[in-house]
Design a protein around this motif. Structure first.
Motif, short mmCIF file in Angstrom:
data_model
loop_
_atom_site.label_atom_id
_atom_site.label_comp_id
_atom_site.label_asym_id
_atom_site.label_seq_id
_atom_site.Cartn_x
_atom_site.Cartn_y
_atom_site.Cartn_z
N THR A 180 0.92 -1.42 -0.02
CA THR A 180 -0.06 -0.15 0.11
C THR A 180 0.85 1.26 -0.06
O THR A 180 1.57 1.36 0.70
N LYS A 227 1.48 4.29 1.25
CA LYS A 227 0.96 5.04 2.37
C LYS A 227 1.66 6.44 2.34
O LYS A 227 3.09 6.41 2.38
N GLU A 267 -6.77 -0.88 0.28
CA GLU A 267 -7.55 0.44 0.48
C GLU A 267 -8.03 0.28 2.12
O GLU A 267 -8.10 1.44 2.61
N LEU A 318 -4.85 1.68 3.78
CA LEU A 318 -4.79 2.99 3.66
C LEU A 318 -5.60 3.99 4.58
O LEU A 318 -5.20 4.91 5.11
N HIS A 337 -6.91 14.94 4.12
CA HIS A 337 -6.99 13.68 2.85
C HIS A 337 -7.66 12.49 3.02
O HIS A 337 -8.43 12.08 2.18
N TRP A 390 -10.61 11.31 0.57
CA TRP A 390 -10.66 9.93 0.01
C TRP A 390 -11.84 9.28 0.46
O TRP A 390 -12.45 8.49 -0.45
N ARG A 449 -12.31 9.19 -6.97
CA ARG A 449 -11.48 8.22 -6.17
C ARG A 449 -9.95 8.42 -6.75
O ARG A 449 -8.92 8.69 -5.92
N GLN A 450 -9.98 8.50 -8.18
CA GLN A 450 -8.66 8.63 -8.88
C GLN A 450 -8.10 9.89 -8.69
O GLN A 450 -6.84 9.95 -8.29
N THR A 481 -6.74 9.92 -4.80
CA THR A 481 -5.59 8.93 -4.90
C THR A 481 -4.45 9.70 -5.37
O THR A 481 -3.17 9.92 -4.82
N GLN A 482 -4.42 10.55 -6.52
CA GLN A 482 -3.37 11.49 -7.05
C GLN A 482 -2.65 12.33 -5.87
O GLN A 482 -1.53 12.59 -5.92
N LEU A 491 -3.14 12.12 -2.80
CA LEU A 491 -2.60 11.21 -1.81
C LEU A 491 -0.78 10.90 -2.26
O LEU A 491 0.09 10.94 -1.52
#
Length: 301
Positions: free
Chosen positions: A22, A24, A195, A198, A232, A236, A245-246, A249-250, A252
């Motif tokens: 993951t 993180k 997920e 995370l 964040h 998320w 969600r994408q 994620t970017q 993050l």
């Protein structure tokens, strides 16, 4: 009769795999090395430590010292001291339990293990910490790891509980793992183990200042990272649609790069995440992917 050693070992190894599978923010992963370490070192460390952590009947201090000695032999540096310190009492508690069991029984058994910790456990743990040589950890005006301990391991940890989240688990009976951590696993708005991992990590990082960051960069930086983690995580968790969600994620991933560029490593939050995933992997292996990945067939309710 303790739970099958192979099952709990598998749960531990799967938790350590998820830790690096993951991505993180701020932590080492298979997709993003950092802080002079690679994911391969973490996996090798987990495999080495497992041989010491799950020896039936071994004392907590012995598990800690042997696990760190084996880790340093294969990794050449401290990759998992926090994980070892957390998992050793949890693993020892399993010696007193039989399947099926639940989290309440495991937590009670862990409390009994903590209550039995001795001066010898403290001596062994101090040697392990000194071997790992983590910057700032164990430096204290009272019961420093660089001196001979005069109290048992739980008492020594209690002295550091207000400044170190791992020490706090020894003082409060692993409340953060069994409450904050397992609650995050149960309520994560996700279906995949990565997920869930995370979300658990962001729950810890956004819950209070990370001890490792406090030691390395100070309270102000740690508090700032905690605030960022809260934002964040909220963003998320709110993104159900694929495109949203994408995007989250970017963001993050960009935060991950920024933290590493500044040398900020939320290591304690990662350690608490691994301990939580270990417990969750034993209690509900399907939720964290232990059953599908390793054939773990023991669980409680």
């Amino acid at each position: 009769m303790r739970p099958a050693e192979s099952a709990v070992r598998d749960a531990f190894l799967r938790a350590c795999e998820l830790d690096v599978e993951t991505q993180k923010p701020g932590n080492v992963s298979v997709d993003s090395a950092g802080h002079g370490m690679t994911a391969a070192q973490f996996i090798a460390s987990a495999q080495a430590a497992a041989g010491a952590l799950f020896v039936p009947g071994a004392r907590v201090g012995t598990r800690i010292l042997d696990a760190m000695t084996r880790t340093l032999e294969v990794a050449g540096c401290n990759t998992n001291l926090g994980i070892v310190l957390l998992v050793a009492p949890l693993a020892a508690a399993l010696d007193d339990l039989a399947p099926p069991m639940n989290g309440r029984e495991w937590r009670d058994a862990t409390e009994r293990v903590l209550a039995r910790l001795t001066l010898d456990d403290a001596r062994a743990a101090y040697r392990a910490i000194a071997l790992a040589n983590p910057g700032g950890l164990g430096d204290a005006s009272e019961q420093s790891v660089h001196a001979e301990p005069s109290v048992d391991l739980r008492a020594a940890m209690a002295l550091a509980a207000d400044r170190d989240s791992i020490a706090r688990q020894y003082a409060n009976g692993f409340r953060d793992v069994f409450e904050t951590g397992l609650s995050a696993v149960a309520n994560a708005p996700a279906d995949t183990p990565k997920e869930i991992t995370l979300d658990v990590f962001l729950s810890f990082l956004g819950g209070w200042p990370d001890s490792h960051i406090v030691r390395k960069q100070g309270v102000t930086v740690a508090q700032s990272v905690t605030g960022e983690a809260k934002r964040h995580r909220a963003r998320w968790r709110a993104t159900a649609a694929h495109a949203a969600r994408q995007d989250a994620t970017q963001q993050l991933l960009a935060w991950d790069a920024g933290l590493k560029a500044r040398g900020i490593n939320p290591g304690t939050s990662a350690d608490l995440t691994v301990a939580t995933l270990f417990v969750a992997g034993c209690l509900d292996p399907a939720r964290t992917g232990v059953a599908a990945t390793r054939g773990c067939d023991w669980h409680g309710s």
